[in-house]
Design an enzyme around this catalytic site. Structure first.
Site, short mmCIF file in Angstrom:
data_model
loop_
_atom_site.label_atom_id
_atom_site.label_comp_id
_atom_site.label_asym_id
_atom_site.label_seq_id
_atom_site.Cartn_x
_atom_site.Cartn_y
_atom_site.Cartn_z
N ASN A 278 -6.77 6.70 4.53
CA ASN A 278 -8.19 7.03 4.37
C ASN A 278 -8.48 8.52 4.47
O ASN A 278 -9.58 8.96 4.11
CB ASN A 278 -9.03 6.28 5.42
N ASN B 103 -9.18 3.76 -1.07
CA ASN B 103 -9.57 4.69 -0.02
C ASN B 103 -8.80 6.02 -0.06
O ASN B 103 -9.34 7.07 0.28
CB ASN B 103 -9.42 4.04 1.35
N ASP C 262 -0.89 2.62 -5.37
CA ASP C 262 -0.92 1.20 -5.67
C ASP C 262 -2.19 0.88 -6.44
O ASP C 262 -3.24 1.47 -6.21
CB ASP C 262 -0.84 0.37 -4.39
N HIS D 262 0.82 -1.21 0.00
CA HIS D 262 0.00 0.00 0.00
C HIS D 262 0.86 1.27 0.00
O HIS D 262 0.36 2.35 -0.28
CB HIS D 262 -0.89 -0.02 1.25
#
Length: 238
Positions: free
Chosen positions: A66, A112, A91, A19
């Site tokens: 987020n 997100n 990613d 991530h």
């Protein structure tokens, strides 16, 4: 000024996660192109540099994935950077590992970090989509993206990051195809021909020259070239 945002999560715990490939990308650009040291700012870490006349601010939000849009909005507002001058490195599950795609605008596809940026900035920013592959089951996605890259992935990851750094000047100049070409030269370099060349035919050596006949000796009798039958017939003529 352009704003290039690498997405990831802050802290050593997440540093090598799939991530966090966006953080890795902007870190490599900053290191390779002599950008200023990273410093705190705009709810994240920032580093500034240039590619020719193009001034670029790199940003790594520290709001966690987020809430990335908060940090992006803070930096964009301070420098008055329009959303069209923002590029986000992130990613991408829907691309094979090591693949890179460039996209302007569009949806967030459930990412997100992008979802948060959409909420704060709209959707017309550019994205550099960095393929990490998919685990094959949507129920495994969260654990997959928050896991470190495997040792077996180190080579393609290094090639991808080097390619992004190589192409950064072209990206800053708005030359997207040149940027992608630079990445491809690292991740999928042209291969040498695998066909086997036919074995070279060796040139024939010089032909052996016939040995020269010895020169006749002085006062030597001429060679008798008659056949045996002719010799016998001549004998009876005498």
């Amino acid at each position: 000024m352009q704003l290039w945002v690498g997405l990831g999560n802050p802290g050593a715990k997440y540093a090598a996660n799939r991530h966090n490939i966006g953080f890795m990308a902007v870190d490599r650009i900053a290191a390779d192109h002599g950008f200023a040291p990273w410093r705190k700012g705009y709810q994240g870490q920032v580093s500034e540099g240039r590619f020719g006349s193009a001034r670029v601010l790199l940003l790594k939000p520290e709001t966690f994935m987020n809430l990335s849009g908060q940090s992006v909005r803070a930096a964009a507002d301070f420098y008055k950077i329009p959303v069209e001058e923002i590029t986000v490195f992130h990613d991408e599950l829907d691309l094979a590992p090591g693949k890179c795609r460039l996209k302007q605008g569009g949806g967030h596809a459930g990412h997100n970090g992008l979802r948060s940026i959409h909420q704060h900035m709209g959707e017309t920013y550019a994205r550099v989509r960095l393929g990490i592959g998919h685990p094959g089951d949507k129920n495994r996605v969260a654990n997959y993206v928050l896991a470190d890259f495997a040792k077996a992935e180190a080579d393609w990851l290094e090639d991808l990051l080097r390619g992004i750094s190589d192409g950064a000047p072209a990206l800053a100049a708005g030359e997207g195809s040149k940027f992608l070409n630079a990445v491809a030269l690292r991740t999928a370099p042209p291969r040498a021909s695998t066909g086997t060349k036919p074995e070279a035919v060796k040139p024939a050596g010089p032909r052996a020259k016939p040995e020269p006949k010895p020169a006749p000796k002085e006062n030597a009798e001429p060679e008798d070239t008659r056949s045996a039958l002719e010799k016998l017939a001549d004998k009876f003529k005498r």
